[in-house]
Design a protein around this motif. Sequence first.
Motif, short mmCIF file in Angstrom:
data_model
loop_
_atom_site.label_atom_id
_atom_site.label_comp_id
_atom_site.label_asym_id
_atom_site.label_seq_id
_atom_site.Cartn_x
_atom_site.Cartn_y
_atom_site.Cartn_z
N MET A 1 -8.88 10.24 -38.22
CA MET A 1 -7.83 10.26 -37.21
C MET A 1 -7.12 8.90 -37.15
N LYS A 2 -5.80 8.95 -37.14
CA LYS A 2 -5.00 7.73 -37.01
C LYS A 2 -4.42 7.67 -35.61
N ILE A 3 -4.43 6.48 -35.02
CA ILE A 3 -3.87 6.28 -33.68
C ILE A 3 -2.56 5.53 -33.80
N PHE A 4 -1.51 6.08 -33.20
CA PHE A 4 -0.19 5.45 -33.21
C PHE A 4 0.12 4.98 -31.79
N GLU A 5 0.22 3.68 -31.62
CA GLU A 5 0.49 3.13 -30.31
C GLU A 5 1.96 3.36 -29.93
N LYS A 6 2.19 3.47 -28.63
CA LYS A 6 3.54 3.69 -28.13
C LYS A 6 4.47 2.56 -28.57
N LYS A 7 5.68 2.97 -28.98
CA LYS A 7 6.73 2.02 -29.30
C LYS A 7 8.04 2.61 -28.78
N VAL A 8 9.09 1.83 -28.82
CA VAL A 8 10.37 2.31 -28.28
C VAL A 8 10.77 3.60 -28.99
N GLY A 9 10.94 4.67 -28.22
CA GLY A 9 11.37 5.94 -28.77
C GLY A 9 10.27 6.82 -29.31
N VAL A 10 9.03 6.32 -29.35
CA VAL A 10 7.92 7.09 -29.92
C VAL A 10 6.74 7.03 -28.96
N PRO A 11 6.19 8.18 -28.55
CA PRO A 11 5.06 8.16 -27.62
C PRO A 11 3.75 7.77 -28.29
N ASN A 12 2.74 7.47 -27.49
CA ASN A 12 1.38 7.37 -28.01
C ASN A 12 0.99 8.71 -28.61
N PHE A 13 0.35 8.67 -29.78
CA PHE A 13 -0.16 9.93 -30.33
C PHE A 13 -1.23 9.65 -31.38
N THR A 14 -1.98 10.68 -31.68
CA THR A 14 -2.96 10.61 -32.76
C THR A 14 -2.57 11.60 -33.85
N ALA A 15 -2.93 11.26 -35.07
CA ALA A 15 -2.64 12.13 -36.22
C ALA A 15 -3.93 12.42 -36.96
N THR A 16 -4.29 13.69 -37.02
CA THR A 16 -5.44 14.12 -37.81
C THR A 16 -4.89 14.80 -39.06
N GLU A 17 -4.94 14.11 -40.17
CA GLU A 17 -4.36 14.61 -41.41
C GLU A 17 -5.43 15.33 -42.22
N PHE A 18 -5.29 16.64 -42.31
CA PHE A 18 -6.25 17.43 -43.07
C PHE A 18 -5.99 17.32 -44.57
N SER A 19 -4.77 16.90 -44.92
CA SER A 19 -4.38 16.77 -46.32
C SER A 19 -3.30 15.72 -46.45
N ASP A 20 -3.15 15.15 -47.62
CA ASP A 20 -2.06 14.23 -47.89
C ASP A 20 -0.74 15.00 -47.95
N LYS A 21 0.36 14.28 -48.06
CA LYS A 21 1.68 14.89 -48.22
C LYS A 21 1.69 15.73 -49.50
N GLN A 22 2.06 17.00 -49.38
CA GLN A 22 2.04 17.91 -50.51
C GLN A 22 3.44 18.34 -50.94
N LYS A 23 4.37 18.45 -49.98
CA LYS A 23 5.69 19.00 -50.25
C LYS A 23 6.78 18.00 -49.86
N ASN A 24 8.01 18.32 -50.23
CA ASN A 24 9.14 17.46 -49.88
C ASN A 24 9.69 17.76 -48.49
N TYR A 25 9.24 18.88 -47.91
CA TYR A 25 9.75 19.28 -46.60
C TYR A 25 8.58 19.57 -45.66
N VAL A 26 8.83 19.40 -44.37
CA VAL A 26 7.78 19.56 -43.37
C VAL A 26 8.27 20.51 -42.27
N LEU A 27 7.36 21.33 -41.77
CA LEU A 27 7.65 22.24 -40.66
C LEU A 27 6.90 21.76 -39.44
N LEU A 28 7.65 21.31 -38.41
CA LEU A 28 7.06 20.85 -37.16
C LEU A 28 7.01 22.00 -36.16
N ILE A 29 5.83 22.22 -35.57
CA ILE A 29 5.65 23.29 -34.58
C ILE A 29 5.15 22.68 -33.27
N PRO A 30 6.05 22.44 -32.31
CA PRO A 30 5.60 21.90 -31.02
C PRO A 30 4.94 22.99 -30.18
#
Length: 264
Positions: A1-30
Motif C-alpha cells: 500500500m502506498k500513502i499519498f499525502e494531501k497536496k493542493v488539489g489532491v486529497p489524502n489517499f492510499t493506493a493498493t496496486e494489485f498489478s503494475d501498469k498494464q495498458k495505455n488507458y485506465v478506467l476510473l470507477i468512483p
Amino acid sequence: MKIFEKKVGVPNFTATEFSDKQKNYVLLIPIINEGERIIKELQRGQAANISNYVDIVICDGGSTDGCTEEKKLQQLNVNTLLVKDDAGKQGAQLRMGIFWSLQRGYKGILTIDGNDKDSIEDVPKFIEKLQSGFDLVQGSRFIEGGRAINTPMIRYFAVRLIHAPIISLTARHWFTDTTNAYRAYSSKYLLDDRVKPLRDIFSGYELLAYLSVRATQLGYKAVEIPVTRRYPPNGTVPTKISFFQGNFSLMKVLIKNLFGLYKP
C-alpha cells in the motif's frame, strides 16, 4: 500500500496496486458503499474482457459495506484500489484518480459510475475514439444506437430540457446526455495548463460539469458515442443525490460553469 499525502488539489489517499501498469488507458470507477452493484458491474466487465483494454481502478470514497474487499476485487480483474481519506465527494474521488493516473503515465482516462447502470461493455468504443484523436468522448443514451432503459421521467426531462442545453451553451458544442459520467478524456486535455482539473474547488459534481465544457472551449475535439444506461425496473434509483437539495446544488454549479467561474 502506498500513502499519498494531501497536496493542493489532491486529497489524502492510499493506493493498493494489485498489478503494475498494464495498458495505455485506465478506467476510473468512483464508488461509496455500492454493495452488490459494483460487484455485478465488475462481473459484466470481466465477461466482456474489459481488462484487455484498460486498467480498472476503483476510486473509493470510504466504503464500509465490504464492497472493496481486496481479494474479491483482484478476482474481478481490478488493477488498483484507491481509497480517499479526506473531505470531498465525487469530485475529490475523481481528482484522486486523475492525479494517480497521470502520475502513472496513461494516455487517456475513462470514467464510469459504479452503480451498475452503465454499459461497461462499451469501453472499447471510447478507446477507439481517443486513439483516433478525440480528447473528450461523451457517452450518450439519447443518440442513435444508445439506449435509455427505465429512465425516470423527471430525470429524462431535466437532462433533455435543462441540463443538456445549459452545458451545450457553455461548451459551444451540442451534447445530449450531459449528466452521464460515462466518458473519456485524453491526458493531453487534462494536462493543459488552461484546464487544471486538480483544484480543491472541485468537491462534488463541479468537475464533471467543468470538464464537459472546457475541451471545446479550448478547441479540443469532442464526440458523443452511443451507450446504454439502465435503471432498475422497480423504480428504485441508485443515486447519492437528494432530490431537492441535490438539484438546487446542481443548478448552482451549472450557472457558475456558464459564467466561467471554474476556469483557472
